[in-house]
Design a protein around this motif. Sequence first.
Motif, PDB file in Angstrom:
ATOM      1  N   LEU A  98      74.861  75.293  48.710  1.00 16.82           N
ATOM      2  CA  LEU A  98      74.851  75.992  49.998  1.00 16.82           C
ATOM      3  C   LEU A  98      74.111  77.325  49.906  1.00 16.82           C
ATOM      4  N   ALA A  99      74.202  77.975  48.742  1.00 20.23           N
ATOM      5  CA  ALA A  99      73.447  79.217  48.549  1.00 20.23           C
ATOM      6  C   ALA A  99      71.942  78.941  48.561  1.00 20.23           C
ATOM      7  N   ASP A 100      71.538  77.849  47.922  1.00 21.92           N
ATOM      8  CA  ASP A 100      70.117  77.476  47.944  1.00 21.92           C
ATOM      9  C   ASP A 100      69.628  77.231  49.372  1.00 21.92           C
ATOM     10  N   GLU A 101      70.516  76.732  50.213  1.00 25.18           N
ATOM     11  CA  GLU A 101      70.145  76.439  51.596  1.00 25.18           C
ATOM     12  C   GLU A 101      70.220  77.661  52.495  1.00 25.18           C
ATOM     13  N   GLY A 102      70.596  78.811  51.912  1.00 21.05           N
ATOM     14  CA  GLY A 102      70.668  80.041  52.683  1.00 21.05           C
ATOM     15  C   GLY A 102      71.883  80.143  53.585  1.00 21.05           C
ATOM     16  N   LYS A 103      72.871  79.293  53.361  1.00 14.40           N
ATOM     17  CA  LYS A 103      74.052  79.288  54.224  1.00 14.40           C
ATOM     18  C   LYS A 103      75.128  80.253  53.744  1.00 14.40           C
ATOM     19  N   LEU A 104      75.002  80.703  52.510  1.00 15.47           N
ATOM     20  CA  LEU A 104      75.903  81.725  51.983  1.00 15.47           C
ATOM     21  C   LEU A 104      75.232  82.394  50.804  1.00 15.47           C
TER      22      LEU A 104
END
Length: 529
Positions: A98-104
């Motif tokens: 999710l961090a890679d996806e910019g969501k957190l």
Amino acid sequence: MRRVTLVAASTVTLAAVGASRAVAQAFRQKDFDAYVARGLQVLRTPGASIAVVKDGRVLFAKGYGVRTLGDTARVDPHTLFQIASNTKAFTTAALAILADEGKLAWDDPVTRFLPGFQLYDSYVTREFTVRDLVTHRSGLGLGAGDLLWFHSNYSRAEIAARIRFAKPVSSFRSQYAYDNVLYIVAGEIVPAVAGQSWDDFVRDRIFKPLEMTESGTTTAFFTSSRNAAAPHAVEDGKLQAVPVDSVDNIAPAGGIASNVTDLAKWLICRLDSGRYAGGSRLFSERQAREMWSGQTILPISDPPPPLAALRPSFAEYGLGWRLRDYRGREIVSHTGGLAGMTSQITLVPSDKLGIVILTNSEANLMAALTYRLLDDLLGAPPPPRPRTDWVAAFDQSAQLERASADSSLRVARAARDSSSHPSLPLARYTGTYRDAMLGDGVITLENDRLVLRFARSPAFVGDLEHWHYDTFIARWRTKHLEDAYVTFGLNPDGSIDRFQMAAVSPLADFSFDYQDLLFRPVPGSGNTR
């Protein structure tokens, strides 16, 4: 009935195909198999399953012993075990995706995603980040809140809400104290950000890409399998099967059930910084480094004498992984333990080496065999240091620990005033009591004996055996729950002000965090005056 002898199983699913020739030649499978057979007997473990990966290939995957004591069904590489806290690395991997996806981001405040999140201290609540959830530096005590999930019917959301009542024992981010409940909160971030449950996200974004087709996240998945190991522990000096821990409400901290066939794929992926078949990635190389970067310093104490060689030069906790050194190499690892189940995953990044060991007992066999394999696969220790017999070392260490515990129990028995009596008639102790975090505890009088029940934890039904004065011992009716002292405190007028609890045995697992509970009478609920 003829006793089942615990010897090595003969099934090997994968040989050393394509693995490093030097390692394959140095490793003697027959010698190791004989060592495992001895370990099963000495450390009183019915069965184990082991896989070793090297240079992106499976060196071997094999089962040993039996799934259930007294049965002939063998453990094999497809036998399911509860992997307990080895689940935590899957939760941090989900957050990394999710961090890679910019969501957190790891340093985002938790309240950005879970506005209702709250800890005891308002400053800590405001400053608490996603990183803090998974690095055991919250200021809460060891295992704080574990009784919230242990055999309870609280949901994950309810547990996440109730942890606000746990009082800190140290200042925020000042020291390490292992924690499970905050990993539940970490798991709750996944649906808040991704729009699907933690279970579904792990299945779709980790299990499916890695083709981990034999793994699941629920207790029902584990218990419905026709090839699952039964949990075992020593009770009253006898090795026997014990009830399966239900961990659905704490799944992000310890709920995965898997086998070494699937976990070998997980190890290969982790050793290749998140890459898997075809060059695809679960997560970026940047996130791979982040998860294996030290976040919290772990205290280093001297091990018991038989295990002195295991004292590291450094020890840290990363994001779902422990980091330390062994024989000059960095080791990335984690252990897992539930009732009757223990496991260990160990990675040596510099050597592209990974080991997973799953067992169906509470002994330290998984650690003994891990270090035996490390010694075998990393080369013999330099002279004049002799080769360590890790099975013997861990057995000696366990004997020392038991002897110390027995000594403490003898001291407690000697200090007991067996001629004393409770201050009040037994009926005066009955009623409903409430702990802010755990909820209600109800005490009734049944057949002239007090009985304690935790309202939201049906397994915790205990007969209160008088110890001395206003202290009783809760003897739980469910097997394999740790007995607890129950001590009542009185007001000046003789009414009951509270009762508090503490584990009887010094060997009680930290998840029996009775010491954190403070029960007070609920007005009007019973005869508490």
